[in-house]
Design a protein around this motif. Structure first.
Motif, PDB file in Angstrom:
ATOM      1  N   ALA A   1      73.459  22.152  48.004  1.00 44.75           N
ATOM      2  CA  ALA A   1      74.028  22.942  49.153  1.00 44.75           C
ATOM      3  C   ALA A   1      76.554  22.909  49.084  1.00 44.75           C
ATOM      4  CB  ALA A   1      73.795  23.375  50.132  1.00 44.75           C
ATOM      5  N   GLN A   2      76.794  22.047  49.713  1.00 44.33           N
ATOM      6  CA  GLN A   2      77.700  22.386  49.209  1.00 44.33           C
ATOM      7  C   GLN A   2      78.536  21.537  48.114  1.00 44.33           C
ATOM      8  OE1 GLN A   2      77.750  21.057  53.225  1.00 44.33           O
ATOM      9  NE2 GLN A   2      76.560  19.258  52.806  1.00 44.33           N
ATOM     10  N   ASP A   3      79.682  21.714  47.992  1.00 42.57           N
ATOM     11  CA  ASP A   3      80.347  21.473  47.073  1.00 42.57           C
ATOM     12  C   ASP A   3      80.904  19.801  46.895  1.00 42.57           C
ATOM     13  OD1 ASP A   3      81.062  21.116  44.152  1.00 42.57           O
ATOM     14  OD2 ASP A   3      83.350  22.507  44.286  1.00 42.57           O
ATOM     15  N   ALA A   4      80.053  19.215  45.912  1.00 46.08           N
ATOM     16  CA  ALA A   4      81.388  17.688  46.544  1.00 46.08           C
ATOM     17  C   ALA A   4      81.357  16.694  45.205  1.00 46.08           C
ATOM     18  CB  ALA A   4      79.858  16.389  47.374  1.00 46.08           C
ATOM     19  N   ALA A   5      81.219  15.384  44.654  1.00 44.75           N
ATOM     20  CA  ALA A   5      81.378  14.424  43.721  1.00 44.75           C
ATOM     21  C   ALA A   5      79.957  14.064  43.542  1.00 44.75           C
ATOM     22  CB  ALA A   5      81.929  13.266  43.973  1.00 44.75           C
ATOM     23  N   LEU A   6      79.210  14.160  43.041  1.00 47.31           N
ATOM     24  CA  LEU A   6      77.801  13.286  42.662  1.00 47.31           C
ATOM     25  C   LEU A   6      77.496  12.070  42.787  1.00 47.31           C
ATOM     26  CD1 LEU A   6      76.877  15.656  38.998  1.00 47.31           C
ATOM     27  CD2 LEU A   6      75.772  15.027  41.629  1.00 47.31           C
ATOM     28  N   ASP A   7      77.889  11.569  43.791  1.00 50.96           N
ATOM     29  CA  ASP A   7      77.121  10.278  44.281  1.00 50.96           C
ATOM     30  C   ASP A   7      76.027  10.369  44.262  1.00 50.96           C
ATOM     31  OD1 ASP A   7      77.382   7.875  45.407  1.00 50.96           O
ATOM     32  OD2 ASP A   7      79.680   7.862  45.923  1.00 50.96           O
ATOM     33  N   MET A   8      75.489  10.372  45.947  1.00 48.11           N
ATOM     34  CA  MET A   8      73.908  10.019  45.696  1.00 48.11           C
ATOM     35  C   MET A   8      73.065   8.271  46.067  1.00 48.11           C
ATOM     36  SD  MET A   8      72.219  12.598  43.707  1.00 48.11           S
ATOM     37  CE  MET A   8      72.643  14.416  42.859  1.00 48.11           C
TER      38      MET A   8
ATOM     39  N   LEU B   1      67.690  12.663  40.809  1.00 44.69           N
ATOM     40  CA  LEU B   1      68.822  12.148  40.437  1.00 44.69           C
ATOM     41  C   LEU B   1      69.545  10.918  41.409  1.00 44.69           C
ATOM     42  CD1 LEU B   1      71.314  14.889  39.029  1.00 44.69           C
ATOM     43  CD2 LEU B   1      70.339  12.786  37.468  1.00 44.69           C
ATOM     44  N   ARG B   2      68.554  11.136  42.789  1.00 43.87           N
ATOM     45  CA  ARG B   2      68.652  10.345  43.939  1.00 43.87           C
ATOM     46  C   ARG B   2      67.878   9.591  43.933  1.00 43.87           C
ATOM     47  NH1 ARG B   2      65.425  12.855  48.438  1.00 43.87           N
ATOM     48  NH2 ARG B   2      64.416  11.134  48.460  1.00 43.87           N
ATOM     49  N   ILE B   3      66.239   9.813  42.776  1.00 43.77           N
ATOM     50  CA  ILE B   3      65.797   8.858  43.429  1.00 43.77           C
ATOM     51  C   ILE B   3      65.964   7.639  42.174  1.00 43.77           C
ATOM     52  CG2 ILE B   3      63.082   7.986  42.726  1.00 43.77           C
ATOM     53  CD1 ILE B   3      62.415  10.491  43.451  1.00 43.77           C
ATOM     54  N   GLU B   4      66.192   8.310  41.181  1.00 41.77           N
ATOM     55  CA  GLU B   4      66.963   6.554  39.855  1.00 41.77           C
ATOM     56  C   GLU B   4      68.116   5.773  40.250  1.00 41.77           C
ATOM     57  OE1 GLU B   4      65.470   6.608  37.370  1.00 41.77           O
ATOM     58  OE2 GLU B   4      67.877   5.917  35.982  1.00 41.77           O
ATOM     59  N   VAL B   5      69.446   6.962  40.843  1.00 41.23           N
ATOM     60  CA  VAL B   5      70.789   5.797  41.503  1.00 41.23           C
ATOM     61  C   VAL B   5      69.779   4.834  42.541  1.00 41.23           C
ATOM     62  CG1 VAL B   5      72.586   6.275  43.101  1.00 41.23           C
ATOM     63  CG2 VAL B   5      71.546   8.163  40.786  1.00 41.23           C
TER      64      VAL B   5
ATOM     65  N   GLN C   1      73.369  12.287  56.194  1.00 40.33           N
ATOM     66  CA  GLN C   1      73.352  12.151  55.019  1.00 40.33           C
ATOM     67  C   GLN C   1      73.401  13.451  53.871  1.00 40.33           C
ATOM     68  OE1 GLN C   1      70.308   8.520  53.893  1.00 40.33           O
ATOM     69  NE2 GLN C   1      71.770   7.669  53.532  1.00 40.33           N
ATOM     70  N   LEU C   2      72.869  13.853  54.463  1.00 34.52           N
ATOM     71  CA  LEU C   2      72.738  15.078  53.530  1.00 34.52           C
ATOM     72  C   LEU C   2      73.646  15.861  54.003  1.00 34.52           C
ATOM     73  CD1 LEU C   2      68.846  16.766  53.256  1.00 34.52           C
ATOM     74  CD2 LEU C   2      70.141  16.052  52.050  1.00 34.52           C
ATOM     75  N   ASP C   3      74.079  16.111  55.073  1.00 31.96           N
ATOM     76  CA  ASP C   3      75.028  17.180  55.853  1.00 31.96           C
ATOM     77  C   ASP C   3      76.382  16.375  55.330  1.00 31.96           C
ATOM     78  OD1 ASP C   3      72.575  18.715  56.471  1.00 31.96           O
ATOM     79  OD2 ASP C   3      73.155  18.250  58.799  1.00 31.96           O
ATOM     80  N   ASP C   4      76.606  15.384  55.218  1.00 26.99           N
ATOM     81  CA  ASP C   4      78.264  14.570  55.024  1.00 26.99           C
ATOM     82  C   ASP C   4      78.585  15.231  53.337  1.00 26.99           C
ATOM     83  OD1 ASP C   4      80.513  13.444  54.289  1.00 26.99           O
ATOM     84  OD2 ASP C   4      80.394  11.314  55.170  1.00 26.99           O
ATOM     85  N   PRO C   5      79.163  16.129  53.291  1.00 28.92           N
ATOM     86  CA  PRO C   5      79.738  16.615  51.076  1.00 28.92           C
ATOM     87  C   PRO C   5      80.460  15.544  51.099  1.00 28.92           C
ATOM     88  CG  PRO C   5      80.805  17.912  53.222  1.00 28.92           C
ATOM     89  CD  PRO C   5      79.950  16.820  54.353  1.00 28.92           C
ATOM     90  N   GLY C   6      80.468  14.358  51.135  1.00 26.15           N
ATOM     91  CA  GLY C   6      81.113  12.678  50.986  1.00 26.15           C
ATOM     92  C   GLY C   6      80.161  12.176  50.578  1.00 26.15           C
ATOM     93  N   ARG C   7      78.631  12.510  50.661  1.00 30.60           N
ATOM     94  CA  ARG C   7      77.860  11.908  50.140  1.00 30.60           C
ATOM     95  C   ARG C   7      77.246  12.902  48.726  1.00 30.60           C
ATOM     96  NH1 ARG C   7      76.035   7.662  53.821  1.00 30.60           N
ATOM     97  NH2 ARG C   7      75.413   6.356  51.590  1.00 30.60           N
ATOM     98  N   GLY C   8      77.279  13.588  48.589  1.00 35.48           N
ATOM     99  CA  GLY C   8      77.132  14.456  47.274  1.00 35.48           C
ATOM    100  C   GLY C   8      75.448  14.429  47.085  1.00 35.48           C
ATOM    101  N   PHE C   9      74.414  14.273  47.933  1.00 35.10           N
ATOM    102  CA  PHE C   9      72.939  14.059  48.503  1.00 35.10           C
ATOM    103  C   PHE C   9      72.927  15.641  48.066  1.00 35.10           C
ATOM    104  CE2 PHE C   9      73.342  10.308  50.305  1.00 35.10           C
ATOM    105  CZ  PHE C   9      72.565   9.542  49.215  1.00 35.10           C
ATOM    106  N   SER C  10      73.542  17.029  48.288  1.00 36.43           N
ATOM    107  CA  SER C  10      73.548  18.204  48.624  1.00 36.43           C
ATOM    108  C   SER C  10      73.616  18.871  47.311  1.00 36.43           C
ATOM    109  CB  SER C  10      73.788  18.445  50.263  1.00 36.43           C
ATOM    110  OG  SER C  10      73.584  19.731  49.765  1.00 36.43           O
TER     111      SER C  10
END
Ligand code: SAM
Length: 326
Positions: free
Chosen positions: A123-130, A214-218, A112-121
């Motif tokens: 360290a890499q650019d991605a849509a803010l999803d989480m 944000l992850r905890i809230e989402v 989950q952390l390493d997949d930029p598509g999930r927006g958890f990290s």
């Protein structure tokens, strides 16, 4: 992105050792409430040939990847995509009154952390999803673009233990009026620029606490855990065991409190003997929270913040004197 990316299980030997006495029983059932990539589950299935595992995960990819990883064991595994606070309903639906073991390994998996598509990290650019469960509506982008400043500051303070929560919330509100905040790196930049220069130089990436909050809230992580741990304790048979791995103090506090409530004698003070219905239902198997050994931290830095607590269900009404001797 390779979604079969591995997740290295945390404190696997300790988890196996603690659960072994309970899972060695004939017909034993374990609930792995946070299946992930089934790292712990695979080890436990190989330790106990008669074990059945009910694997729960909110994330559809965790379930589908684990189905492949567990292909050789599917006759001993039931996989359920759900949040772990539904444990009581899940067990009832599968026809189980009680189980011999429960494992929670909280937080985010490496895939989950390493997949930029999930927006958890950050360290890499991605849509803010989480979102752990992508069928839910609330995303991190929604939180940063719609929450009023007070609510945003509260989330950052309460869930991120962020001392600059107010400054960061004000900066988010200012920036979002100029242009919507939709990407992880833009948010990380806003956080960095919002905190005092001196604070930027210490304590790792300044966005870490905001992202955690944000992850905890989402995912309503703390609410879900507050409901799930007592429900899991109630599902454990006498002699059964529970292990929880948490990764920050907010989670650990919830686990500690739930364990403490069930392992304390609630007989009113002043009575000469403890009342059977008030005696502890559980005994603690760890003294405080256990931490990973240095060798594990070298091999797997993501284990760094892990804290492990465990408890065992005892015969109803057993006297505290007998528990100490057990
Ligand atoms: C640290 S990983 C577990 C890794 C696993 N023990 C392994 O060895 O592969 C945590 C998992 O819990 C899941 N999760 C987080 N919150 C959840 C919730 N409320 N209900 C169910 N699963 C959840 C995440 O999707 C993630 O896959």
């Amino acid at each position: 992105m390779n979604t079969t990316a591995a997740h290295v299980p945390v404190m696997p030997d300790r988890v196996r050792a603690i659960l072994a006495p309970a899972l060695g029983e004939p017909g034993a059932v374990l609930v792995d409430a946070t299946l992930g990539r089934a790292g712990h589950t695979r080890a436990l299935l190989s330790d106990h040939q008669d074990l059945t595992v009910i694997g729960i995960d909110a994330d559809e990819s965790a379930i589908s990847e684990s189905r492949q990883l567990l292909a050789a064991e599917l006759n001993r595994v039931r996989l359920v995509q759900a949040t772990y606070d539904q444990i009581t309903t899940i067990l009832a639906d599968l026809g189980y009154d009680s189980v011999q073991g429960v494992l929670f390994d909280l937080g985010v998996s490496s895939p989950q952390l390493d997949d930029p598509g999930r927006g958890f990290s950050y360290a890499q650019d991605a849509a803010l999803d989480m979102r752990m469960d992508r069928s839910r509506e609330l995303t991190a982008a929604e939180v940063v673009s719609t929450y009023p400043p007070d609510r945003l500051a509260r989330v950052l303070r309460d869930y991120g233990e962020e001392r600059f929560a107010r400054r960061i919330a004000d900066a988010i509100v200012r920036e979002r009026s100029r242009e919507p905040i939709t990407s992880t790196l833009r948010l990380a930049d806003i956080v960095r620029n919002a905190i005092p220069a001196a604070a930027r130089r210490t304590g790792g990436n300044p966005a870490k606490r905001t992202f955690q909050a944000l992850r905890i809230e989402v995912n309503d992580e703390l609410g879900s855990l507050r409901r799930a741990v007592p429900a899991a304790l109630s599902a454990i048979a006498v002699g059964g065991r529970i292990v929880v791995l948490s990764y920050h103090s907010l989670e650990d506090r919830i686990v500690k409190r739930a364990f403490s409530e069930r392992s304390t004698d609630t007989t009113p003070q002043g009575l000469p003997v403890s009342l059977p219905g008030s005696r502890p239902q559980f005994r603690l198997l760890t003294s405080g929270a256990e931490r990973p050994a240095d060798a594990e931290l070298t091999a797997n830095p993501r284990a760094a913040s892990a804290r492990l607590r465990a408890a065992e269900r005892v015969a109803q009404g057993k006297h505290p004197r007998d528990l100490a001797a057990a």
